[in-house]
Scaffold this motif. Structure first.
Motif, PDB file in Angstrom:
ATOM      1  N   LYS A  34      39.930  47.498  26.958  1.00 21.28           N
ATOM      2  CA  LYS A  34      40.594  46.216  26.783  1.00 21.28           C
ATOM      3  C   LYS A  34      39.384  45.318  27.399  1.00 21.28           C
ATOM      4  N   ARG A  35      39.488  44.214  26.978  1.00 20.30           N
ATOM      5  CA  ARG A  35      38.682  43.137  27.578  1.00 20.30           C
ATOM      6  C   ARG A  35      39.203  41.909  27.770  1.00 20.30           C
ATOM      7  N   GLN A  36      38.607  41.297  28.647  1.00 21.83           N
ATOM      8  CA  GLN A  36      39.019  39.798  29.172  1.00 21.83           C
ATOM      9  C   GLN A  36      37.930  39.039  29.383  1.00 21.83           C
ATOM     10  N   PHE A  37      37.837  37.751  29.132  1.00 21.14           N
ATOM     11  CA  PHE A  37      36.631  36.817  29.476  1.00 21.14           C
ATOM     12  C   PHE A  37      36.901  35.675  30.136  1.00 21.14           C
ATOM     13  N   LEU A  45      38.717  33.388  38.742  1.00 20.00           N
ATOM     14  CA  LEU A  45      39.585  33.722  39.955  1.00 20.00           C
ATOM     15  C   LEU A  45      40.804  33.034  39.514  1.00 20.00           C
ATOM     16  N   GLY A  46      40.851  32.164  38.738  1.00 18.95           N
ATOM     17  CA  GLY A  46      42.319  31.634  38.385  1.00 18.95           C
ATOM     18  C   GLY A  46      42.842  32.658  37.507  1.00 18.95           C
ATOM     19  N   LEU A  47      42.091  33.183  36.480  1.00 20.00           N
ATOM     20  CA  LEU A  47      42.684  34.258  35.694  1.00 20.00           C
ATOM     21  C   LEU A  47      43.271  35.542  36.580  1.00 20.00           C
ATOM     22  N   LEU A  48      42.747  35.826  37.617  1.00 20.80           N
ATOM     23  CA  LEU A  48      43.156  36.923  38.351  1.00 20.80           C
ATOM     24  C   LEU A  48      44.298  36.688  39.081  1.00 20.80           C
ATOM     25  N   ALA A  49      44.259  35.385  39.530  1.00 23.38           N
ATOM     26  CA  ALA A  49      45.465  34.971  40.502  1.00 23.38           C
ATOM     27  C   ALA A  49      46.787  35.003  39.406  1.00 23.38           C
ATOM     28  N   SER A  50      46.819  34.573  38.247  1.00 22.40           N
ATOM     29  CA  SER A  50      47.918  34.462  37.504  1.00 22.40           C
ATOM     30  C   SER A  50      48.181  35.732  36.723  1.00 22.40           C
ATOM     31  N   SER A  51      47.391  36.746  36.727  1.00 22.33           N
ATOM     32  CA  SER A  51      47.439  37.964  35.822  1.00 22.33           C
ATOM     33  C   SER A  51      48.332  38.931  36.419  1.00 22.33           C
ATOM     34  N   LEU A  52      49.287  39.571  35.839  1.00 22.48           N
ATOM     35  CA  LEU A  52      50.077  40.603  36.381  1.00 22.48           C
ATOM     36  C   LEU A  52      49.500  42.029  35.993  1.00 22.48           C
ATOM     37  N   ARG A  81      44.806  41.394  47.382  1.00 19.86           N
ATOM     38  CA  ARG A  81      45.183  42.003  46.073  1.00 19.86           C
ATOM     39  C   ARG A  81      44.151  42.297  45.342  1.00 19.86           C
ATOM     40  N   LEU A  82      43.097  41.942  45.316  1.00 24.06           N
ATOM     41  CA  LEU A  82      41.775  42.066  44.668  1.00 24.06           C
ATOM     42  C   LEU A  82      40.651  42.825  45.019  1.00 24.06           C
ATOM     43  N   LYS A  83      40.700  43.099  46.290  1.00 28.03           N
ATOM     44  CA  LYS A  83      39.576  43.743  46.950  1.00 28.03           C
ATOM     45  C   LYS A  83      38.986  44.903  46.438  1.00 28.03           C
ATOM     46  N   ASN A  84      39.964  45.756  46.111  1.00 29.25           N
ATOM     47  CA  ASN A  84      39.590  47.174  45.445  1.00 29.25           C
ATOM     48  C   ASN A  84      38.886  47.312  44.138  1.00 29.25           C
ATOM     49  N   ILE A  85      38.871  46.054  43.452  1.00 32.10           N
ATOM     50  CA  ILE A  85      38.379  46.212  41.918  1.00 32.10           C
ATOM     51  C   ILE A  85      36.972  46.120  42.072  1.00 32.10           C
ATOM     52  N   PRO A  86      36.247  47.006  41.465  1.00 29.55           N
ATOM     53  CA  PRO A  86      34.705  47.331  41.591  1.00 29.55           C
ATOM     54  C   PRO A  86      34.342  46.240  40.840  1.00 29.55           C
ATOM     55  N   VAL A  87      32.963  45.523  41.218  1.00 24.36           N
ATOM     56  CA  VAL A  87      32.332  44.637  40.754  1.00 24.36           C
ATOM     57  C   VAL A  87      30.764  45.130  40.321  1.00 24.36           C
ATOM     58  N   ILE A  88      30.517  44.946  39.013  1.00 22.71           N
ATOM     59  CA  ILE A  88      28.984  45.063  38.627  1.00 22.71           C
ATOM     60  C   ILE A  88      28.306  43.908  38.443  1.00 22.71           C
ATOM     61  N   PHE A  89      27.279  43.422  39.132  1.00 26.56           N
ATOM     62  CA  PHE A  89      26.513  42.252  38.976  1.00 26.56           C
ATOM     63  C   PHE A  89      25.780  42.391  37.702  1.00 26.56           C
ATOM     64  N   LEU A  90      25.728  41.138  37.025  1.00 21.85           N
ATOM     65  CA  LEU A  90      24.715  41.036  35.902  1.00 21.85           C
ATOM     66  C   LEU A  90      23.738  39.956  36.275  1.00 21.85           C
ATOM     67  N   SER A  91      22.515  40.218  35.885  1.00 20.79           N
ATOM     68  CA  SER A  91      21.523  38.894  36.138  1.00 20.79           C
ATOM     69  C   SER A  91      20.100  39.710  35.653  1.00 20.79           C
ATOM     70  N   ALA A  92      19.445  38.403  35.251  1.00 18.18           N
ATOM     71  CA  ALA A  92      17.923  38.550  34.819  1.00 18.18           C
ATOM     72  C   ALA A  92      17.036  38.793  35.972  1.00 18.18           C
ATOM     73  N   LEU A  93      17.510  38.476  37.063  1.00 14.66           N
ATOM     74  CA  LEU A  93      16.729  38.468  38.659  1.00 14.66           C
ATOM     75  C   LEU A  93      16.262  39.783  38.815  1.00 14.66           C
ATOM     76  N   THR A  94      15.235  39.952  39.117  1.00 16.65           N
ATOM     77  CA  THR A  94      14.682  41.434  39.456  1.00 16.65           C
ATOM     78  C   THR A  94      14.006  41.797  40.748  1.00 16.65           C
ATOM     79  N   ASP A  95      14.199  40.569  41.602  1.00 18.60           N
ATOM     80  CA  ASP A  95      13.921  40.829  43.012  1.00 18.60           C
ATOM     81  C   ASP A  95      14.798  41.625  43.741  1.00 18.60           C
ATOM     82  N   THR A  96      14.193  42.629  44.628  1.00 20.42           N
ATOM     83  CA  THR A  96      15.140  43.587  45.235  1.00 20.42           C
ATOM     84  C   THR A  96      16.144  42.900  46.176  1.00 20.42           C
ATOM     85  N   LYS A  97      15.695  41.770  46.591  1.00 22.36           N
ATOM     86  CA  LYS A  97      16.475  40.931  47.924  1.00 22.36           C
ATOM     87  C   LYS A  97      17.708  40.308  47.105  1.00 22.36           C
ATOM     88  N   ASP A  98      17.680  40.032  45.678  1.00 23.33           N
ATOM     89  CA  ASP A  98      18.646  39.712  45.041  1.00 23.33           C
ATOM     90  C   ASP A  98      19.701  40.756  44.698  1.00 23.33           C
TER      91      ASP A  98
END
Length: 361
Positions: A34-37, A45-52, A81-98
């Motif tokens: 299932k997908r949310q956007f 953050l607003g979506l997550l705050a109001s989502s059951l 409430r939200l801290k355990n949701i895994p987050v994968i970052f998306l970016s065109a940045l290639t620097d290791t520091k990023d």
């Protein structure tokens, strides 16, 4: 793995300021998700705050107007409430520091733009599975902790029931009031709670004393009926034998304590069994202790036990009234009893009277 994921209908939240990027990612995800956007961090953050129903994974763009992905992730990890949701970052940045910055802010992985469908699917499936396992492990640990807690309580309750039964057995041989043990428990707890307001008595001490108080006369099992049940005054020789119930009880509990040296309430039980007949002026028994030499638990027990004994009918005496019992205890301030404990008793004397009446059959 795919069948399991499909049956559970996992939900992915995609956060990116580019509708085109969202469409590409959405198409790259297997159809069973299932997908949310959300088009920016604030909306996410607003979506997550109001989502059951919280998502099982968040795909989060780094470079967005307003709040960037790092800040969004940082806020997520600070929310219980939200801290355990895994987050994968998306970016065109290639620097290791990023990439390092993403991990420092709580991300679990990094997918580089432009997206490769196979890579997106592999990373998403992997982290969904890991998150699943983590949640199952946490649930298992919670369940295991509950089972351990229940078992410990069951064992503790069983031990307490056994000790209490022995105490009742000892008490029943010379006590005409079957609620004596219950009353002294309540008296001791009340006294300890009131004293804690003055001298920092801990909750652990209060609970241990309440549990241990029924054991104060457990040594009476070793005293002959002819002495315990004698209606008249004991001879000096008989009284010497009666005194031994303190050491009999304490020594019995010491044998238990050797097997369970970390059991605090048994340690308190030893104190009350041995020293509840000691007196503030040093004229008590078995060791002639005086003042603060007498353990606090035993000083509290002494007053609770005497008040109940005065109020109750025995083979050798009639019951005294509440007022008469109070007068006797006040007269013994600084002689039989710790002056502070007498003062606390006197300040709460009506509660003692109510407890005695409420627990007397």
């Amino acid at each position: 793995m795919t069948e399991s994921l499909n049956s559970e209908r996992k939900q992915i939240l995609i956060v990116d300021d580019s509708p085109e990027a969202i469409e590409v990612l959405s198409n790259a995800l297997p159809k069973h998700y299932k997908r949310q956007f959300a088009l920016n961090g604030e909306k996410a953050l607003g979506l997550l705050a109001s989502s059951l129903e919280l998502p099982d994974l968040i795909l989060l763009d780094v470079k967005m107007p307003g709040m960037d992905g790092y800040e969004v992730c940082n806020r997520l990890k600070k929310d219980e409430r939200l801290k355990n949701i895994p987050v994968i970052f998306l970016s065109a940045l290639t620097d290791t520091k990023d990439k390092i910055k993403g991990f420092e802010n709580g991300g679990v992985d990094y997918i580089q733009k432009p997206f490769e469908t196979a890579e997106v699917q592999a990373r998403v499936n992997t982290h969904i599975s890991l998150h699943d396992l983590q949640m199952k492990l946490e649930q298992h640990n919670i369940h295991l902790s509950q089972l351990v807690e229940e078992k410990v309580k069951e064992i503790s309750d069983s031990q307490m029931a056994t000790i209490y039964a022995l105490a009742r057995l000892a008490e029943s041989r010379d006590d005409d009031t079957g609620e004596h043990l219950e009353r002294v428990q309540v008296f001791c707890r009340l006294m300890a709670e009131k004293l804690s307001m003055r001298n920092g008595i801990t909750e652990d001490f209060i609970n241990a004393l309440e549990k241990a108080s029924p054991m104060h006369d457990i040594g009476k099992v070793g005293i002959r009926d002819a002495i315990l049940l004698k209606p008249g005054k004991l001879t000096p020789e008989e009284f010497e034998e009666m005194k031994q119930h303190t050491t009999i009880g304490a020594n019995t509990l010491r044998e238990v304590y050797q097997k369970y040296p970390n059991n605090y309430f048994i340690a308190i039980g030893i104190e009350v069994a041995q020293s509840h007949h000691e007196k503030w002026d040093g004229s008590g028994y078995p060791n002639g202790l005086g003042g603060v030499e007498i353990p606090l638990s035993a000083r509290i027990m002494a007053l609770a036990d005497v008040y109940d004994a005065l109020r109750s009918k025995r083979v050798y005496k009639d019951a005294f009234s509440h007022e008469k019992s109070r007068e006797i205890i006040l007269e013994e301030r600084g002689k039989h009893f710790d002056p502070l404990i007498v003062d606390v008793f006197n300040e709460n004397v009506q509660e003692f009277a109510k407890i005695y009446s409420g627990l007397t059959g």
